[in-house]
Design a protein around this motif. Sequence first.
Motif, short mmCIF file in Angstrom:
data_model
loop_
_atom_site.label_atom_id
_atom_site.label_comp_id
_atom_site.label_asym_id
_atom_site.label_seq_id
_atom_site.Cartn_x
_atom_site.Cartn_y
_atom_site.Cartn_z
N ARG A 22 -9.24 30.41 -37.73
CA ARG A 22 -9.09 29.86 -39.08
C ARG A 22 -8.11 30.73 -39.83
NH1 ARG A 22 -15.43 29.10 -40.08
NH2 ARG A 22 -15.70 27.27 -38.79
N GLY A 23 -7.21 30.10 -40.53
CA GLY A 23 -6.25 30.87 -41.32
C GLY A 23 -5.15 31.45 -40.47
N GLU A 24 -4.54 32.51 -40.97
CA GLU A 24 -3.37 33.10 -40.33
C GLU A 24 -3.70 34.25 -39.38
OE1 GLU A 24 -0.25 31.86 -40.74
OE2 GLU A 24 -1.26 30.28 -41.87
N TRP A 25 -4.94 34.70 -39.35
CA TRP A 25 -5.29 35.86 -38.54
C TRP A 25 -5.36 35.50 -37.07
CZ3 TRP A 25 -9.02 35.13 -42.70
CH2 TRP A 25 -8.68 35.86 -43.84
N THR A 26 -4.88 36.41 -36.25
CA THR A 26 -5.01 36.28 -34.81
C THR A 26 -6.06 37.27 -34.35
OG1 THR A 26 -2.72 35.62 -34.57
CG2 THR A 26 -3.81 36.44 -32.60
N ILE A 27 -7.07 36.78 -33.69
CA ILE A 27 -8.17 37.62 -33.23
C ILE A 27 -7.94 37.97 -31.77
CG2 ILE A 27 -10.66 37.70 -32.83
CD1 ILE A 27 -10.87 35.55 -35.10
N GLU A 28 -7.98 39.24 -31.46
CA GLU A 28 -7.88 39.68 -30.07
C GLU A 28 -9.28 39.75 -29.49
OE1 GLU A 28 -5.29 40.44 -27.96
OE2 GLU A 28 -4.01 39.58 -29.51
N CYS A 29 -9.42 39.23 -28.30
CA CYS A 29 -10.73 39.18 -27.66
C CYS A 29 -10.60 39.73 -26.25
CB CYS A 29 -11.22 37.74 -27.66
SG CYS A 29 -12.87 37.53 -26.96
N ASP A 30 -11.23 40.85 -25.97
CA ASP A 30 -11.17 41.46 -24.64
C ASP A 30 -12.40 41.04 -23.83
OD1 ASP A 30 -8.80 42.71 -25.28
OD2 ASP A 30 -9.76 44.58 -25.88
N ILE A 31 -12.18 40.08 -22.94
CA ILE A 31 -13.24 39.63 -22.04
C ILE A 31 -12.86 40.13 -20.65
CG2 ILE A 31 -14.36 37.62 -20.99
CD1 ILE A 31 -15.11 38.06 -23.95
N LEU A 32 -13.83 40.74 -19.96
CA LEU A 32 -13.58 41.32 -18.65
C LEU A 32 -14.41 40.62 -17.58
CD1 LEU A 32 -13.75 45.09 -19.65
CD2 LEU A 32 -11.70 43.67 -19.48
#
Length: 134
Positions: free
Chosen positions: A55-65
Motif C-alpha cells: 500500500r502506498g509508495e513504500w517497498t517492503i523487503e521480505c527475507d524468506i529462506l
Amino acid sequence: MDMLSVKCLLYADVQVILAPSTRGLQEMVNNMNDSVKKRGMKVNVGKTQILIFERGEWTIECDILIEGEKVEQVKEFVYLGSLFTNDGKHDRDIGRRINAGNKVHGDLLAVMNSKNVSQQMRLAFHNWKAKRIC
C-alpha cells in the motif's frame, strides 16, 4: 461461515501461500518444505518467488529462506494466466489479455486471408465473426 481464510492455493505443481505477515509466511514455507522433504522431494528455490501486496509508495523487503537460501522477491508474477502485481491493481493484466487477444485475432485473419483458404471457409469465418460481435 462468518469468515473465510484462504492460506494456500494449489494447482498442479504450482502453489501460492498467502500470509498476513513475514513471520507467518516463513512458518508456512517451513511447513511446506518439511512436507515436501518427507515425500522425498525438494523445493526448487530458483523457481520460487515471493510477492508482497503493498500500500502506498513504500517497498517492503521480505527475507524468506528455504534451507538457508533466500527466496527471490518480485513485483509481479503470473498465476494460472493472471498477472498479479505488488500494487494489487488489474490494469496491466487486462492490457496483457487484450494484447494477447488482438494478436490471436490478427494471426487468424492472416490465415483466413491466405490464398490457400477456400472461399467457403472464409465465408464461414466471417459469418462466425459477425455472430460473435452481435
